[in-house]
Design a protein around this motif. Structure first.
Motif, mmCIF file in Angstrom:
data_model
loop_
_atom_site.group_PDB
_atom_site.id
_atom_site.type_symbol
_atom_site.label_atom_id
_atom_site.label_comp_id
_atom_site.label_asym_id
_atom_site.label_seq_id
_atom_site.Cartn_x
_atom_site.Cartn_y
_atom_site.Cartn_z
ATOM 1 N N SER A 93 0.800 -1.220 0.000
ATOM 2 C CA SER A 93 0.000 0.000 0.000
ATOM 3 C C SER A 93 0.837 1.276 0.000
ATOM 4 O O SER A 93 0.328 2.347 -0.343
ATOM 5 N N ASN A 94 2.108 1.203 0.365
ATOM 6 C CA ASN A 94 2.950 2.401 0.432
ATOM 7 C C ASN A 94 4.088 2.396 -0.580
ATOM 8 O O ASN A 94 4.902 3.320 -0.585
ATOM 9 N N MET A 109 3.980 5.437 -3.117
ATOM 10 C CA MET A 109 4.439 6.700 -2.528
ATOM 11 C C MET A 109 5.945 6.681 -2.299
ATOM 12 O O MET A 109 6.610 7.722 -2.402
ATOM 13 N N THR A 158 -1.575 3.128 8.057
ATOM 14 C CA THR A 158 -1.009 4.023 7.045
ATOM 15 C C THR A 158 -1.757 5.342 6.991
ATOM 16 O O THR A 158 -1.154 6.437 7.037
ATOM 17 N N ASN A 159 -3.065 5.292 6.877
ATOM 18 C CA ASN A 159 -3.851 6.523 6.748
ATOM 19 C C ASN A 159 -3.751 7.393 7.998
ATOM 20 O O ASN A 159 -3.633 8.634 7.907
ATOM 21 N N LEU A 219 -0.063 9.008 8.251
ATOM 22 C CA LEU A 219 0.209 10.031 7.242
ATOM 23 C C LEU A 219 -0.636 11.285 7.466
ATOM 24 O O LEU A 219 -0.144 12.414 7.305
ATOM 25 N N TYR A 236 0.333 14.805 5.555
ATOM 26 C CA TYR A 236 0.480 14.363 4.165
ATOM 27 C C TYR A 236 -0.451 15.162 3.259
ATOM 28 O O TYR A 236 -1.629 15.384 3.579
ATOM 29 N N ILE A 293 6.941 7.410 5.445
ATOM 30 C CA ILE A 293 6.810 6.491 4.314
ATOM 31 C C ILE A 293 7.958 5.491 4.308
ATOM 32 O O ILE A 293 7.756 4.290 4.047
ATOM 33 N N LEU A 342 7.202 2.923 6.923
ATOM 34 C CA LEU A 342 6.065 2.058 6.606
ATOM 35 C C LEU A 342 6.415 0.984 5.578
ATOM 36 O O LEU A 342 5.666 0.007 5.442
ATOM 37 N N VAL A 343 7.502 1.156 4.839
ATOM 38 C CA VAL A 343 7.904 0.129 3.877
ATOM 39 C C VAL A 343 9.171 -0.598 4.312
ATOM 40 O O VAL A 343 9.702 -1.418 3.542
#
Length: 382
Positions: free
Chosen positions: A71-72, A75, A201-202, A205, A210, A243, A246-247
């Motif tokens: 999902s990230n 980005m 995630t939401n 950010l 974001y 970001i 998150l990855v």
């Protein structure tokens, strides 16, 4: 979209029916225990099963890490690598390496313990995902994507292969096959992993400021979508750092938790072999026992039941029941029977005293009865 939806729906329907028609059920009802188990007891035994909790936790954490990266990733390519089109080359590397390495993991799972396979793949996946935090170019991204893709099937494959062992253990303890309740709760974990990853995630950010990109459907972005007045192609340093995390390190943490849970799975390869043998013996024992009980019941139905034996006291006829006698006190004058009795006594006294007895016999008649008196001197003179 309509055409693609129709094609995908048709494929889903066809594969589901092919699976249903091609799987033959080998389970027999005679092999299961006939003891009833309520819903509360079933849920309690489910949640108290340590092996099942380990499998469920691993299946929740592993896919959560995968969904976080998925999902990230766009980005990450756009705001960190500076080119959103890199994702078009990263995805084929992940898929090709995953398909090529899948038979290798299956073969390793047949030769070694499944826990060992998950630990090896989980360690490689943690290292590859953690390295994403430090990459700055496309080549590095493609290499790490290929390494991560090679291990990407293990978080899905190993928990599903451990689930039958858990079901066999439950059958050994309860005598029942409860695949439905185990698989039902197990599949919910995959939906929870998607929900957890997208929510995390939401929320993170949005909290860090974001700036969402403009819409691509021809309309302009709403003014409140860019409250900080910055260019949407560039994000704040805190957003870029989020970001990266998150990855990289956040998915690596979830993979680490899943690896620990799988390693603490109590059913080793040796225990599973012994347990499968015991389960097979118990199935055969229950089957023979239920067949014996069924044959005995059928034999009893075909055999006529003899009448019950009676004792000597029970065989005698019951004594006759006499009607109740009711004595009624009355003050009425003596009836004609009483008068006739007195007359008979007087006649007898006359005979004894030498009175003549050559008078004709008289009869006393009253109502429907008839009473004869011995000859007496005037019959009615009493």
């Amino acid at each position: 979209f309509r055409l693609s939806g129709a094609v995908v729906g048709l494929l889903m329907w066809a594969t589901a029916w092919l699976t249903f028609a091609g799987v033959e059920e080998r389970w027999q009802a005679e092999q299961e225990s006939q003891e009833r188990m309520g819903l509360g007891m079933a849920l309690r035994t489910l949640l108290q099963n340590k092996a099942y909790l380990c499998v469920v936790g691993a299946y929740l954490c592993g896919p959560t890490a995968v969904v976080l990266v998925q999902s990230n990733l766009l980005m990450f390519c756009k705001y960190i690598l500076g080119d959103a089109s890199i994702i078009q080359r990263i995805i084929p590397c992940v898929q090709v390496s995953g398909l090529l390495c899948l038979p290798i993991w299956v073969r390793l799972g047949q030769c070694f313990d499944k826990r060992v396979v998950y630990v090896i793949a989980g360690t490689i996946l943690m290292a590859a995902v953690s390295g994403v935090f430090f990459i700055k170019g496309e080549l590095e991204a493609l290499v790490l994507a290929s390494i991560a893709g090679a291990c990407l099937s293990v978080p899905y494959l190993v928990p599903y292969s451990l689930l039958p062992d858990v079901i066999d253990q439950d059958e050994l303890h309860t005598g029942k096959r409860r695949e439905g309740i185990f698989v039902g709760f197990f599949t919910v974990c995959l939906k929870l992993s998607v929900t957890v990853s997208l929510t995390l995630t939401n929320w993170s950010l949005k909290a860090l400021g974001y700036v969402a990109p403009s819409t691509t459907c021809g309309a302009n972005a709403e003014p409140e979508s860019n409250p900080f007045g910055r260019d949407e192609e560039y994000q704040d340093d805190r957003v870029v750092l989020c970001i990266r995390l998150l990855v990289s390190f956040v998915p690596a943490f979830f993979v680490f938790v899943a690896t620990v849970l799988v390693w603490r799975f109590p059913l080793t390869r040796e225990k599973q072999g012994e347990m499968a043998k015991m389960v097979s013996e118990l199935r055969e024992e229950r089957r023979l026992q239920q067949q014996t009980e069924k044959c005995s019941a059928e034999e009893m139905e075909r055999t006529p039941t003899p009448p019950p034996q009676m004792s000597e006291a029970e065989s005698l006829p019951p004594p006759p029941v006499l009607p109740p006698v009711t004595l009624v006190a009355t003050s009425s004058p003596p009836s004609w029977r009483s008068a006739c009795s007195r007359r008979m006594r007087r006649c007898a006294a006359g005979v004894l005293m030498g009175r003549p007895t050559d008078l004709p016999t008289r009869s006393c008649r009253r109502g429907d009865s008839h009473v004869a008196c011995p000859p007496c001197k005037p019959a009615w003179d009493l």
